[in-house]
Design a protein around this motif. Structure first.
Motif, PDB file in Angstrom:
ATOM      1  N   VAL A  36       0.450  13.816  15.401  1.00  0.00           N
ATOM      2  CA  VAL A  36       1.096  12.822  14.464  1.00  0.00           C
ATOM      3  C   VAL A  36       0.918  13.245  12.986  1.00  0.00           C
ATOM      4  O   VAL A  36       0.219  13.861  12.644  1.00  0.00           O
ATOM      5  N   PRO A  37       2.023  12.781  12.536  1.00  0.00           N
ATOM      6  CA  PRO A  37       2.161  12.798  11.026  1.00  0.00           C
ATOM      7  C   PRO A  37       1.171  12.501  10.134  1.00  0.00           C
ATOM      8  O   PRO A  37       0.474  11.537  10.374  1.00  0.00           O
ATOM      9  N   VAL A  38       0.593  13.418   9.341  1.00  0.00           N
ATOM     10  CA  VAL A  38      -0.647  12.994   8.382  1.00  0.00           C
ATOM     11  C   VAL A  38      -0.239  12.938   7.146  1.00  0.00           C
ATOM     12  O   VAL A  38       0.473  14.070   6.595  1.00  0.00           O
ATOM     13  N   ARG A  39      -0.631  12.104   6.338  1.00  0.00           N
ATOM     14  CA  ARG A  39      -0.236  12.253   4.861  1.00  0.00           C
ATOM     15  C   ARG A  39      -1.616  12.065   4.118  1.00  0.00           C
ATOM     16  O   ARG A  39      -2.374  11.192   4.547  1.00  0.00           O
ATOM     17  N   THR A  40      -1.411  12.417   2.583  1.00  0.00           N
ATOM     18  CA  THR A  40      -2.522  12.068   1.531  1.00  0.00           C
ATOM     19  C   THR A  40      -2.143  10.650   1.130  1.00  0.00           C
ATOM     20  O   THR A  40      -1.070  10.171   1.644  1.00  0.00           O
ATOM     21  N   ALA A  41      -3.088  10.315   0.345  1.00  0.00           N
ATOM     22  CA  ALA A  41      -2.710   9.127  -0.050  1.00  0.00           C
ATOM     23  C   ALA A  41      -1.358   8.770  -0.929  1.00  0.00           C
ATOM     24  O   ALA A  41      -0.766   8.012  -0.847  1.00  0.00           O
ATOM     25  N   THR A  61       1.574   7.086  11.537  1.00  0.00           N
ATOM     26  CA  THR A  61       1.215   8.142  10.904  1.00  0.00           C
ATOM     27  C   THR A  61      -0.143   7.923  10.332  1.00  0.00           C
ATOM     28  O   THR A  61      -0.684   6.734  10.239  1.00  0.00           O
ATOM     29  N   LEU A  62      -1.095   8.912  10.258  1.00  0.00           N
ATOM     30  CA  LEU A  62      -2.127   8.997   9.753  1.00  0.00           C
ATOM     31  C   LEU A  62      -2.592   9.412   8.222  1.00  0.00           C
ATOM     32  O   LEU A  62      -1.666  10.080   7.628  1.00  0.00           O
ATOM     33  N   VAL A  63      -3.336   8.705   7.457  1.00  0.00           N
ATOM     34  CA  VAL A  63      -3.673   8.814   6.078  1.00  0.00           C
ATOM     35  C   VAL A  63      -5.154   9.368   5.721  1.00  0.00           C
ATOM     36  O   VAL A  63      -5.950   8.918   6.613  1.00  0.00           O
TER      37      VAL A  63
END
Length: 273
Positions: A104-109, A147-149
């Motif tokens: 899954v796509p992962v993002r920083t804050a 999306t995960l953060v």
């Protein structure tokens, strides 16, 4: 968002259109919900949804820790499940403090906030899931997200309470569209001196130092004058500060003339000499 307070309550009005929804999943303590509302208000987030709060909702104990962000608590809605809470959303992000075995796509804050700004600009509704205080979101909760953060914090001590986690995202959301310069010199009623104004003062200072004998050491004089210039040129000296320095030089000059120029042996030693 409007400012001001009435009877201790912040006058919070959501802007037109969509803004991200904060979804608290199975929160355990009322004061954490209140602190979350406080964090949201600071970052310009207004919509709070609560999934299966342990002690029910509303809870009077949430309001003291909201620090006046009562309007967010008053408007909060309660759902039985995560799917129900995000059913009307187009995009769902989920905070995830631990690695999971998913693709899954992962993002920083910061990256998540940029995505949320883009989603909002397209008129889509978004939500961000925050898990319970003790264990965070479960796999079933995150299955509702696209999306995960994850926050890039100290890996030796990556521990946030619920409101802190919300505050980080709210801050990034706000600053993604904030136009405040990252660096500024506060000058109040004055202005930064021009190079010409600064040069005029330096010429006068050097002339007065010559008159006192401070620069009599011929070998060291060029370096001493250069150091003086570097010192004043290094920062953004204001016009008011230059006026003050001119006044200092004037008084020193008057004192020297009243006393008469000191003998060379009585002159102060050159810098570094």
């Amino acid at each position: 968002m409007t400012g001001g307070r009435k009877d201790g309550r912040a006058a919070l009005t959501p802007p037109e259109g969509e803004t991200p929804i904060v979804v608290l999943v199975r929160p355990q303590m009322a004061r954490n919900i209140g602190s979350t509302a406080r964090a949201m208000a600071n970052g310009g987030l207004f919509h709070l949804r609560i999934v299966a709060p342990r002690d029910g909702w509303p809870q009077a104990d949430a309001y003291p820790s909201a620090s006046g962000a009562d309007a967010i608590l008053d408007a909060a809605t309660v759902f039985d499940s995560v799917p129900a809470a995000v059913a009307d959303c187009h995009r769902v992000l989920a905070t995830c403090p631990r690695p999971r075995h998913v693709v899954v796509p992962v993002r920083t804050a910061r990256a998540a906030a940029e995505d949320l700004r883009d989603i909002t600009a397209r008129g889509l509704r978004s939500a961000v899931l925050f898990g319970p205080e003790r264990a965070g979101l479960e796999n079933e909760d995150m299955a509702c997200a696209d999306t995960l953060v994850r926050y890039p914090l100290n890996p030796e001590h990556m521990s946030l309470n619920l409101a802190q986690a919300v505050m980080i995202l709210a801050y990034e959301w706000w600053t993604a569209a904030e136009t405040t310069p990252p660096r500024v010199l506060m000058t109040n009623e004055t202005h930064v001196a021009t190079k010409g104004e600064l040069e005029g003062f330096l010429n006068r200072l050097v002339a007065e130092l010559d008159a006192t004998g401070f620069l009599d050491n011929i070998e060291k004089r060029p370096g001493m004058v250069r150091n003086l210039r570097h010192w004043f040129q290094r920062g953004e000296v204001t016009e008011q500060e230059l006026r003050t320095l001119h006044g200092v030089v004037t008084e020193l000059s008057r004192g020297r003339m009243r006393r008469g120029r000191p003998e060379k042996d009585d002159a102060p030693p050159p810098w570094g000499g």
